[in-house]
Design a protein around this motif. Sequence first.
Motif, PDB file in Angstrom:
ATOM      1  N   ILE A 172      30.135  47.221  51.297  1.00 30.39           N
ATOM      2  CA  ILE A 172      30.460  45.939  50.643  1.00 30.39           C
ATOM      3  C   ILE A 172      31.760  46.147  49.895  1.00 30.39           C
ATOM      4  O   ILE A 172      31.753  46.438  48.709  1.00 30.39           O
ATOM      5  CB  ILE A 172      29.365  45.551  49.629  1.00 30.39           C
ATOM      6  CG1 ILE A 172      27.985  45.708  50.255  1.00 30.39           C
ATOM      7  CG2 ILE A 172      29.566  44.131  49.135  1.00 30.39           C
ATOM      8  CD1 ILE A 172      26.861  45.516  49.278  1.00 30.39           C
ATOM      9  N   ALA A 173      32.872  46.017  50.562  1.00 31.03           N
ATOM     10  CA  ALA A 173      34.099  46.461  49.918  1.00 31.03           C
ATOM     11  C   ALA A 173      34.894  45.353  49.255  1.00 31.03           C
ATOM     12  O   ALA A 173      35.594  45.571  48.279  1.00 31.03           O
ATOM     13  CB  ALA A 173      34.966  47.167  50.942  1.00 31.03           C
ATOM     14  N   PHE A 174      34.800  44.167  49.760  1.00 34.03           N
ATOM     15  CA  PHE A 174      35.732  43.115  49.365  1.00 34.03           C
ATOM     16  C   PHE A 174      35.731  42.852  47.852  1.00 34.03           C
ATOM     17  O   PHE A 174      36.777  42.617  47.257  1.00 34.03           O
ATOM     18  CB  PHE A 174      35.400  41.836  50.126  1.00 34.03           C
ATOM     19  CG  PHE A 174      36.409  40.758  49.930  1.00 34.03           C
ATOM     20  CD1 PHE A 174      37.631  40.827  50.580  1.00 34.03           C
ATOM     21  CD2 PHE A 174      36.164  39.693  49.090  1.00 34.03           C
ATOM     22  CE1 PHE A 174      38.579  39.842  50.401  1.00 34.03           C
ATOM     23  CE2 PHE A 174      37.096  38.698  48.912  1.00 34.03           C
ATOM     24  CZ  PHE A 174      38.305  38.770  49.568  1.00 34.03           C
ATOM     25  N   VAL A 175      34.560  42.942  47.255  1.00 31.74           N
ATOM     26  CA  VAL A 175      34.439  42.719  45.812  1.00 31.74           C
ATOM     27  C   VAL A 175      35.398  43.617  45.042  1.00 31.74           C
ATOM     28  O   VAL A 175      36.059  43.181  44.097  1.00 31.74           O
ATOM     29  CB  VAL A 175      32.983  43.004  45.370  1.00 31.74           C
ATOM     30  CG1 VAL A 175      32.838  42.944  43.875  1.00 31.74           C
ATOM     31  CG2 VAL A 175      32.062  42.000  46.020  1.00 31.74           C
ATOM     32  N   GLY A 176      35.490  44.872  45.484  1.00 27.15           N
ATOM     33  CA  GLY A 176      36.334  45.817  44.788  1.00 27.15           C
ATOM     34  C   GLY A 176      37.810  45.479  44.869  1.00 27.15           C
ATOM     35  O   GLY A 176      38.588  45.848  44.000  1.00 27.15           O
ATOM     36  N   LEU A 177      38.200  44.793  45.905  1.00 34.33           N
ATOM     37  CA  LEU A 177      39.600  44.376  46.035  1.00 34.33           C
ATOM     38  C   LEU A 177      39.885  43.181  45.139  1.00 34.33           C
ATOM     39  O   LEU A 177      40.957  43.059  44.547  1.00 34.33           O
ATOM     40  CB  LEU A 177      39.877  44.028  47.510  1.00 34.33           C
ATOM     41  CG  LEU A 177      41.178  43.329  47.847  1.00 34.33           C
ATOM     42  CD1 LEU A 177      42.339  44.303  47.765  1.00 34.33           C
ATOM     43  CD2 LEU A 177      41.120  42.732  49.244  1.00 34.33           C
ATOM     44  N   VAL A 178      38.927  42.296  45.019  1.00 36.85           N
ATOM     45  CA  VAL A 178      39.125  41.015  44.348  1.00 36.85           C
ATOM     46  C   VAL A 178      39.031  41.116  42.831  1.00 36.85           C
ATOM     47  O   VAL A 178      39.852  40.565  42.102  1.00 36.85           O
ATOM     48  CB  VAL A 178      38.060  40.005  44.839  1.00 36.85           C
ATOM     49  CG1 VAL A 178      38.086  38.757  43.996  1.00 36.85           C
ATOM     50  CG2 VAL A 178      38.305  39.673  46.280  1.00 36.85           C
TER      51      VAL A 178
END
Lengths: 343, 378
Positions: A266-272
Motif C-alpha cells: 500500500i504505497a500511495f499513501v506514503g507519497l501523498v
Amino acid sequence: MPNQRRNSILFTCLGIALVMLFLANISLGAVKIPLTDVVNALTGNHASKPAWDYIILSYRLPKAIVAVLAGMALSVGGLLMQTLFRNPLAGPDVLGLSSGASLGVAFVILGAGLLPGALGIFLMSGYGVVLASVAGSFAVLLLVLAVAQRLRDTMGILITGIMFGSFTGAIVSVLTYFSTAEQLQKYTFWALGSLGNLPQQSIIILTIVTIIGLVLAISCIKPLDALLLGERYAASMGINLKRTRFIIIIAASLLTGCVTAFAGPIAFVGLVVPHLARLLLKAGSHRILFWGTLFIGGILMLFCDMCTQLPGTAAVLPINGITSIVGAPVVISLLLKKRNRTY
Amino acid sequence: MKKILSLLFVALLAITACKNTTDAPVATVQATTNAIKHAKGLQLYKYKGFSLVKVTQPWPNAKESYTYVMLQKGATLPDSLKQYTVVNVPIKSAVVTSTTHIPSLEILGVENTLVGFPGTQYISSEKTRALIDSGKVKEAGANESLNTEIIIDLNPDAVVAFGINSTNKTLNSLEQAGLKVLYNGDWTEQTPLGKAEWIKFFGALYGMDDKADEIFSKIEKDYHDAQKLAQNIKEKPTVMGGAMLNDQWLLPEGNSWAALFLKDAGANYLWADSKGTGSLSLSFETVLEKAQNADYWIGPSQYTSLKQMMEANPHYAEFKAFKNKKVYSFSTKTGKTGGLIYYELAPNRPDLVLKDLVYIFHPELLPGYKLQFFEQLQ
C-alpha cells in the motif's frame, strides 16, 4: 509566534480528528451495529449479540490499529525518502522494497511449483506470504545498502531503486504468464493490500517495528533539515552524510518493509501524505513536518479504510484502490490552490 | 514494387469475389429431436451418417454459436451443411485443453488418442499421467496459452478448446492452419447434470454416441437416486462455504453449481437465496453474523487442515462448524503433480459429488459409503 500558535491549534485539531476517525472506523462496517452496542463492547460490557462483540473487538479494532500504524509508517517513510532524494515524487517504495516484497510473494503464490516440495508447502502456509515478503524486501535492502556504500551520489541510489523495481516487475510478469487463474487472483488480491485478518502476533510485531522505525526517523530530524538545503551544505554543517543516509534508509526500509509484509504493497499513501502535511502546515522544517505527517498518515488511512466498505452492501473494496482514488484528487486540488509552493 | 502491388490487388479481388458467391442449393435436412436434456449450451441432433453438434454457449453471454458436423465414414454430406466445420469421425487423435475433458476421454476408453495438452502438470488421473510420462501426450503450451507451432506439428484430427470470449488469436491461427478447432463450453454449465452431459460431445467426436448415452444415463440415474434419498429428510443442516481472500469472503452464489449440490444433498445453504451463478464476495462481518452457528462448512478454498486455516486467519475459529471440526474440503485430494482431483473429475461425476455430500450431512442414508472427493479437515 502566531505561526506557532497556529500550529498548536492545527495539531490539536489533527489529534482530535485522529481519535474521532478511529472511533468512527470501529463503529462502521458491513454489519450495522448500534452505537450503544459499540460503546458497550469497547468498555468491557457486552453488546447485545455475541457475534457483535467479536466483530468489534477482534475484527474492527485490530483493523483500525493496523490502519493507523500502516498510515503512519508509510507516510513517515515517504517523507524520509522525499527529503533524502530531494524528489517530490519519491515514495516509501522508491528504494524498490515493495518490488522486492512483491517478487518474494510472487514466488510463493505464482511460482510455488518452482520451489522444492517441503519449502513450497511451508511457504504456502499462513506465514509464507509474510516471510517471503520480508525476505524479498530485505534482499533489496541489502543491495541498496551495498550501492549506497559505493556511490557518493544520492541520485544514483534512487536510480538503482527504480531499476530494482523494473527488474522485479519483469520477473513477476513472467511468473504471472505461467500461472493459473486462481493463482493470479490470489496474487492480484495480495497486491491490492489488506488491513484486516492479522493475527495478534503480527500486529505486535508491526507495532514494535514501526516504533523502531519512527524513533530512528526522529533521530534524523536535524540532519534532514540540513539535507533540504543540499548535501554539500549539510556536510559543511558537520553532518556525517554517509551515516545519516544509512540511518534514513534503514528507517524507511523498516517502516515500508514491515507494512508491506503484513498488509501488502500500500504505497500511495506514503507519497501523498508528506505533501498534504507541507500544504496544510505551511512548514518546511522536519520538526513540524514529521509530526504532521505522522498524524495525517494515520487519519488518511483510517478514512480510506472506512471508504472500502460500500455503504448498505456487504461488498468490500480493496484498500489500494481507495488510497489512490481518494489521495490523488486531494493532492492535485491542494496544489492548484497553492501554485507557488516550492519544494 | 508495382508488380507486388498489382498482384496484391488481384488477390484481394479474388478473395472478395469468393466471398460473394452464393451457397450451393440447399438440400434440406430432416428435423430430429435434440438428444441433450440438461446442458444449456449444447445441442445434439443425430441423423443417418452424421450428427450435428451445436455449441450455443461457448463462453458466458456468448452472442455466437458454433455448429459442428460429425461425419461418419462413407456418408455423404448435405450441401446445406458444408458451411460448418466438418469433422470426420471417429477421430484418431486429439488435443484437449481442459482437465475436465480428460475423464470423458477415459470413460469412453479413448485416452490413447490424446496427443497433446497445454499444462500437462495439471492432469491428475493416473491413466493419463502414465501416457504423459511415457511421452505419448506432448506438452502443448503453458496453461491456457497454446503453443501454435507444437499443435500444428502434432496435427491432431481435432482440437477441443475453450474460449473465454470471442477473441481467440491462437485458436484462429490453428484454424487457418487447417486444424479442426471445436469449442467446448462445459465450464459455462451451471447444473451438475448439465456439466456431466458434455460427455455426449466427446461421444459424437469419437462416433460413440450410444456408449456416451449409456454412461450419462447411469450417472443421471445415480444422481437422482441420491437426490431422492436426501429429499425426504426433515432435518436440514445449515451450511456455509468458501473462505477469505484478503478482506473478502468468497462463497458460491445461490444458483451456482456448488450451491445446487448442497440443495440436492438435503442441506440448507445459508446463501441459497442469493441470485447469480458466480461467487459472492462478502465482508467477514456479514458472514460471521449469518453463519457463526452453521452446522457444516463445505469447501474452505485451498486449505487442507484446520491448523492451516488458523494460521491464515485467526477469525475462522469463531465459527461453530470450525470448533466442531465439521469442515469438509476437496483440496486434500490431489494427483501426483499437485492438481486437484475435484476440479478434474467432479464436473463429469456429479453423482459421486452428491453422494459425498449426502453422506456428510446424513451418514445414516448411505451406510458404509466411502468419500470420493471430500475429506473432513483435522
